[in-house]
Motif scaffolding. Structure first.
Motif, short mmCIF file in Angstrom:
data_model
loop_
_atom_site.label_atom_id
_atom_site.label_comp_id
_atom_site.label_asym_id
_atom_site.label_seq_id
_atom_site.Cartn_x
_atom_site.Cartn_y
_atom_site.Cartn_z
N GLY A 455 0.80 -1.21 0.00
CA GLY A 455 0.00 0.00 0.00
C GLY A 455 0.84 1.27 0.00
O GLY A 455 1.91 1.33 0.60
N LYS A 456 0.30 2.28 -0.68
CA LYS A 456 0.88 3.61 -0.67
C LYS A 456 -0.25 4.58 -0.37
O LYS A 456 -1.28 4.56 -1.06
CB LYS A 456 1.52 3.93 -2.02
CG LYS A 456 2.18 5.31 -2.10
CD LYS A 456 2.85 5.51 -3.46
CE LYS A 456 3.58 6.84 -3.54
NZ LYS A 456 4.25 7.00 -4.86
N ALA A 457 -0.09 5.40 0.66
CA ALA A 457 -1.16 6.30 1.10
C ALA A 457 -0.83 7.75 0.78
O ALA A 457 0.28 8.21 1.05
CB ALA A 457 -1.40 6.14 2.60
N PHE A 458 -1.81 8.43 0.22
CA PHE A 458 -1.73 9.87 0.00
C PHE A 458 -2.63 10.52 1.04
O PHE A 458 -3.83 10.24 1.10
CB PHE A 458 -2.19 10.22 -1.42
CG PHE A 458 -1.31 9.64 -2.50
CD1 PHE A 458 -0.33 10.42 -3.10
CD2 PHE A 458 -1.45 8.32 -2.89
CE1 PHE A 458 0.49 9.89 -4.08
CE2 PHE A 458 -0.64 7.77 -3.87
CZ PHE A 458 0.33 8.56 -4.48
N VAL A 459 -2.04 11.39 1.87
CA VAL A 459 -2.74 11.88 3.06
C VAL A 459 -2.79 13.41 3.06
O VAL A 459 -1.76 14.07 2.88
CB VAL A 459 -2.04 11.38 4.34
CG1 VAL A 459 -2.81 11.83 5.58
CG2 VAL A 459 -1.90 9.86 4.32
N VAL A 460 -4.01 13.94 3.28
CA VAL A 460 -4.21 15.37 3.47
C VAL A 460 -4.35 15.62 4.96
O VAL A 460 -5.16 14.97 5.64
CB VAL A 460 -5.47 15.86 2.72
CG1 VAL A 460 -5.65 17.36 2.93
CG2 VAL A 460 -5.36 15.53 1.24
N LEU A 461 -3.58 16.58 5.50
CA LEU A 461 -3.50 16.77 6.95
C LEU A 461 -4.30 17.97 7.43
O LEU A 461 -4.42 18.99 6.75
CB LEU A 461 -2.04 16.97 7.36
CG LEU A 461 -1.05 15.84 7.04
CD1 LEU A 461 0.34 16.22 7.52
CD2 LEU A 461 -1.50 14.53 7.67
N HIS A 462 -4.84 17.84 8.65
CA HIS A 462 -5.33 18.99 9.42
C HIS A 462 -4.15 19.69 10.07
O HIS A 462 -4.08 20.90 10.16
CB HIS A 462 -6.24 18.51 10.56
CG HIS A 462 -7.67 18.35 10.19
ND1 HIS A 462 -8.43 19.35 9.64
CD2 HIS A 462 -8.50 17.28 10.32
CE1 HIS A 462 -9.66 18.90 9.44
NE2 HIS A 462 -9.73 17.65 9.84
N ASP A 463 -3.24 18.84 10.57
CA ASP A 463 -2.13 19.29 11.41
C ASP A 463 -0.83 19.18 10.63
O ASP A 463 -0.35 18.08 10.34
CB ASP A 463 -2.08 18.42 12.67
CG ASP A 463 -0.93 18.75 13.58
OD1 ASP A 463 -0.19 19.70 13.28
OD2 ASP A 463 -0.77 18.05 14.60
N ASP A 464 -0.24 20.30 10.27
CA ASP A 464 1.00 20.28 9.48
C ASP A 464 2.16 19.63 10.22
O ASP A 464 3.15 19.22 9.62
CB ASP A 464 1.39 21.70 9.07
CG ASP A 464 0.44 22.28 8.03
OD1 ASP A 464 -0.26 21.47 7.39
OD2 ASP A 464 0.39 23.51 7.89
N GLY A 465 2.03 19.52 11.55
CA GLY A 465 3.12 18.93 12.33
C GLY A 465 3.10 17.41 12.33
O GLY A 465 4.05 16.77 12.81
N LEU A 466 2.06 16.81 11.81
CA LEU A 466 1.94 15.35 11.79
C LEU A 466 2.90 14.77 10.74
O LEU A 466 2.96 15.25 9.61
CB LEU A 466 0.50 14.96 11.46
CG LEU A 466 0.11 13.49 11.62
CD1 LEU A 466 0.30 13.02 13.05
CD2 LEU A 466 -1.34 13.29 11.17
N THR A 467 3.64 13.74 11.12
CA THR A 467 4.61 13.14 10.21
C THR A 467 4.13 11.76 9.74
O THR A 467 3.26 11.14 10.35
CB THR A 467 5.97 12.97 10.89
OG1 THR A 467 5.84 12.01 11.96
CG2 THR A 467 6.48 14.29 11.43
N ALA A 468 4.76 11.30 8.66
CA ALA A 468 4.44 9.97 8.14
C ALA A 468 4.74 8.89 9.18
O ALA A 468 3.97 7.94 9.36
CB ALA A 468 5.21 9.71 6.86
N ASP A 469 5.85 9.04 9.89
CA ASP A 469 6.20 8.06 10.92
C ASP A 469 5.16 8.02 12.04
O ASP A 469 4.82 6.95 12.55
CB ASP A 469 7.58 8.38 11.51
CG ASP A 469 8.71 8.04 10.55
OD1 ASP A 469 8.44 7.33 9.56
OD2 ASP A 469 9.84 8.49 10.80
#
Length: 512
Positions: A455-469
């Motif tokens: 799987g490969k996920a494309f993610v739109v964030l509310h919180d810019d501080g959230l990381t992939a890890d």
């Protein structure tokens, strides 16, 4: 003639194969007589625990000898089994138990360090309809002892409820909505699938069948131990796959049959010490359940020395739909998955609703006795999948060649396969969307050399501080590991068409 109910199958196997080994699991060996007797004892224990004909029994355990005994015991009294993926987390398992309204659960604590019962409790209160939970590691003997006082009449009355049309199993598969759907098969169908597979593999009492495919999956269950039991073969369960241990098992036990996902064979082919092991006993293998490298079948014959290798195609709704023909050229096997098996018809249908020409892509439709009865308590989804003429619309795209052999070329559905396990993006997307820092996500499958796809996920964030890890860590306890994306791409927005639908084709192939 192969019996059409599980009690009849067990009785015939007991009479025919008697003292021949049915299961060899490490230090435990069950003959066919002992297998039938153990299944009957489990049947008595289920009755003593409140399970009745028409109920469902969940089984959440790895490949071990008690798994088939529990399956056959439940089916002997007319209960349907609901196998659960051992990689499920607590809330995933709880949802399946809720939706199936399972009356009993057979599980095992400690497999790969996992406390299954605790995970289930952590996911919420146990469902009220769940009358008993049995831990194979500590409570199996106690469970069986419950049935010692079950009368012969009570057992006979339960057996008498079983017909070929009695529900044998619910195999849950997520849909494009992310909600699991229970695929229903009757006992005649489960045995029918097993019989077709066994005859295609020419299984016999001379065969020693190592089953690495999970028992909770149709490949390890219907095309696995049930197929072996129709032919009197001996089953060797493999709970966890290790290529070195697999080579040792093949050598020491003279294994003759070894189906599996392509990764099983690639790891053996590339094993550093392959030549140190004598695996000349292998005569038959099928590589299925994932995309197959074109060189694999030739390598299976030339490097592993397997006499006959086959490809196959199936899905939960119709477990064994095609297999390649005996003596097929490995180059042809690498390109197609064979013609329809006995008792099935296959068409490829264009978007206009007409039969596709040979070599022309169309949706794969299947009709025949072993197509599922339908989805459990979901008539709308059943009507969407199976038309009025009985054709199952698979959602897979492929073509038939001039020999009537099928080639799968794409999927209409977004589903992709990770190491032989189906992943439905909607389920992963819905789980990701529950994160307070995520607006939305879109998941696709991308090629992977080892697992076929990941799987490969494309993610739109509310919180810019959230990381992939951080996202990956959060998801770890919420989805089975094969469902978890291997990579994350953080994006400002997702591509959409005019109606607002996410354009996954653009995610797979970004416009230049």
């Amino acid at each position: 003639m192969t019996p059409r109910t599980i009690p009849a199958l067990l009785e015939k196997a007991k009479q025919t194969y008697a003292d021949h080994p049915a299961i060899v699991d490490g230090p435990t060996t069950l003959t066919y007589t002992e297998l039938a007797d153990a299944a009957e004892r489990a049947a008595r224990a289920f009755l003593a625990s409140g399970v009745r004909s028409g109920d469902r029994v969940g089984i959440w355990a790895p490949n071990r000898w008690e798994f088939p005994v529990a399956v056959l015991g439940a089916q002997t009294i007319g209960a349907a089994v609901v196998p659960l993926n051992t990689r499920y987390r607590g809330h995933e398992a709880r949802e399946i138990l809720e939706r199936s309204r399972a009356a009993a659960l057979i599980t095992v604590n400690g497999f790969l360090g996992t406390d299954y019962v605790q995970m289930l409790h952590d996911a919420g209160p146990l469902p009220e309809h769940l009358l008993t939970v049995v831990d194979l590691a500590t409570g199996w003997d106690e469970f069986l002892a419950r049935g010692d006082d079950t009368t012969e009449k009570r057992l006979s009355d339960a057996k008498a409820t079983v017909t070929p049309d009695t529900l044998a199993d619910l195999l849950f598969t997520s849909g494009t909505t992310g909600k699991p759907k229970g695929v229903m098969s009757a006992q005649r169908q489960t045995i029918g699938v097993a019989d077709v597979w066994a005859r295609g593999a020419a299984l016999s009492p001379d065969d020693r069948y190592a089953i690495v495919n999970p028992f909770f999956h149709g490949f390890g269950y219907k095309a696995g131990f049930v197929a072996a039991f129709t032919a009197g073969s001996t089953v060797y369960p493999i709970a966890t796959y290790d290529p070195t241990q697999a080579l040792k098992l093949i050598q020491d036990e003279r294994i003759t049959v070894l189906p599996g996902a392509p990764t099983i064979f690639t790891t053996l082919i590339n094993h550093d010490d392959l030549e140190a092991y004598d695996i000349s006993s292998l005569r038959f293998a099928i590589a299925g359940a994932a995309s197959v490298p074109e060189s694999l079948f030739a390598d299976m014959r030339n490097i592993l020395g397997i006499d006959e290798v086959k490809g196959a195609y199936g899905l939960t709704e119709c477990m064994v739909a095609t297999t390649t023909r005996p003596g097929e050229d490995p180059e042809h096997v690498a390109k197609v998955v064979g013609p329809a098996v006995e008792g099935l018809e296959i068409r490829t249908v264009t978007a206009a609703g007409t039969d596709a020409e040979p070599g022309e892509d169309g949706e794969v439709w299947i009709r025949g006795d072993n197509v599922m009865l339908g989805y459990f308590e979901n008539p709308e989804a059943t009507a969407e999948a199976i038309d009025e003429d009985g054709w199952l619309h698979t959602g897979d795209v492929g073509y038939l060649d001039e020999h009537g052999c099928l080639k799968i070329t794409d999927r209409i559905k977004d589903m992709f396969t990770v190491g032989g396990f189906n992943v439905y993006p909607a389920e992963v997307e819905n789980t990701l969307a529950a994160h307070p820092g995520i607006v939305e996500a879109a998941v696709i499958g991308v090629p992977d050399a080892r697992l076929g796809q990941v799987g490969k996920a494309f993610v739109v964030l509310h919180d810019d501080g959230l990381t992939a890890d951080a996202i990956a860590t959060w998801l770890k306890d919420r989805l089975a590991n094969y469902k978890q994306p291997r990579t994350y791409v953080l994006v400002d927005s997702l591509p959409r068409n005019a109606s607002g639908k996410v354009l996954k084709t653009d995610l797979r192939n970004p416009p230049k």
